[in-house]
Design an enzyme around this catalytic site. Structure first.
Site, short mmCIF file in Angstrom:
data_model
loop_
_atom_site.label_atom_id
_atom_site.label_comp_id
_atom_site.label_asym_id
_atom_site.label_seq_id
_atom_site.Cartn_x
_atom_site.Cartn_y
_atom_site.Cartn_z
N GLY A 1 0.39 -2.37 12.19
CA GLY A 1 -0.16 -3.63 12.29
C GLY A 1 -1.66 -3.84 11.80
CG HIS B 1 -0.09 0.09 2.45
ND1 HIS B 1 0.47 0.99 3.08
CD2 HIS B 1 -0.02 -0.99 3.57
CE1 HIS B 1 0.89 0.68 4.25
NE2 HIS B 1 0.84 -0.40 4.23
CB SER C 1 -0.45 4.37 6.22
OG SER C 1 0.46 3.98 7.19
CD GLU D 1 2.31 -5.06 8.21
OE1 GLU D 1 2.57 -6.41 7.89
OE2 GLU D 1 3.00 -4.18 7.67
N GLY E 1 3.57 -4.65 4.14
CA GLY E 1 4.54 -4.97 4.03
C GLY E 1 5.22 -6.59 4.50
#
Length: 250
Positions: free
Chosen positions: A22, A9, A12, A87, A183
């Site tokens: 998380g 993504h 953020s 995540e 990630g």
């Protein structure tokens, strides 16, 4: 030969603030939205089209996918959404600033929490309002499958059933697939694809908003992989990810 495109993504809000995120459902920054748009434009320019896309149940990944598909003029693409692509759950570290945590506990300890394959942070208490059992989006997930913390090994165990049951069969059927995730869920998948050792996976850093192409043989073994886009920019982004867990120097 098959092609699979993976994409973390865009940036953020908690990436910007350098916090452990998380399963916390934070949104993209304006930079993150721009990264997603540029990724979509790049994929379109390079001639990529997708029959299916997959993402997590967290808005930063969902919005990244939306924006990228919109930039490709492909909002009609069918999307599979699964909590298994979420995540890694960072337990009681969620919300803490990584550099401040490193200053308190040391760079080495934070590196272990961030990157060690089989060591998980302290779990969330069961009565903590941040625990996923209180989130309606996980209401249909058996309680014993919902994590209060995870190491990467746990994340691999969560991601691989979805890969084996949904994504891999679609690729074998000739579908062109894009996965927009996170990630560590992508690190888990890449560890499986490239057969990376438990020790070597520590050094793998995935930048935000950069399409990563895997060319796969008939058995879905990697032939080669490469990022689309400017190599120097991608290297700098990887280095920035690696530095997130270090204490700030005075």
């Amino acid at each position: 030969m098959y092609k699979l495109v993976l994409m973390r993504h865009g940036e953020s809000q908690w990436n910007l603030e350098n916090r452990f995120t998380g399963w916390t459902d934070v949104d993209l920054t304006e930079t993150g939205r721009e990264q997603a748009r540029k990724a979509g434009e790049l994929l379109k320019k390079e001639g990529y089209q997708f029959d299916l896309a997959y993402t997590s149940v967290l808005k930063r990944a969902i919005r990244t996918l939306w924006i990228a598909l919109d930039a490709m003029d492909a909002m009609y693409t069918p999307v599979g959404i699964s909590w298994r692509l979420n995540e890694r759950h960072y337990g009681n570290l969620q919300g803490l600033n990584k550099a401040e945590t490193a200053a308190k506990y040391g760079d080495e300890q934070v590196l272990i929490w961030r990157r060690a394959y089989a060591i998980a942070p302290e779990p969330l208490p069961l009565d903590d309002e941040r625990h996923p059992r209180f989130d309606s989006r996980y209401a249909k997930i058996p309680a014993d499958q919902l994590p209060a913390t995870e190491c990467l090994q746990d994340t691999v165990a969560r991601v691989l059933p979805y890969w084996n049951d949904s994504i891999a069969p679609a690729i074998r059927a000739g579908r062109r697939v894009l996965v927009a995730a996170h990630g560590n869920s992508l690190r888990a998948l890449i560890k499986h694809l490239d057969n990376i050792s438990d020790d070597d996976i520590v050094g793998l850093n995935i930048p935000t908003g950069q399409p990563l192409v895997y060319e796969l043989d008939e058995a879905l073994r990697p032939i080669r992989h490469y990022y689309l886009g400017d190599a120097a920019e991608i290297e700098a982004a990887m280095a920035a990810v690696a530095a997130q867990g270090k204490a700030k120097k005075d």
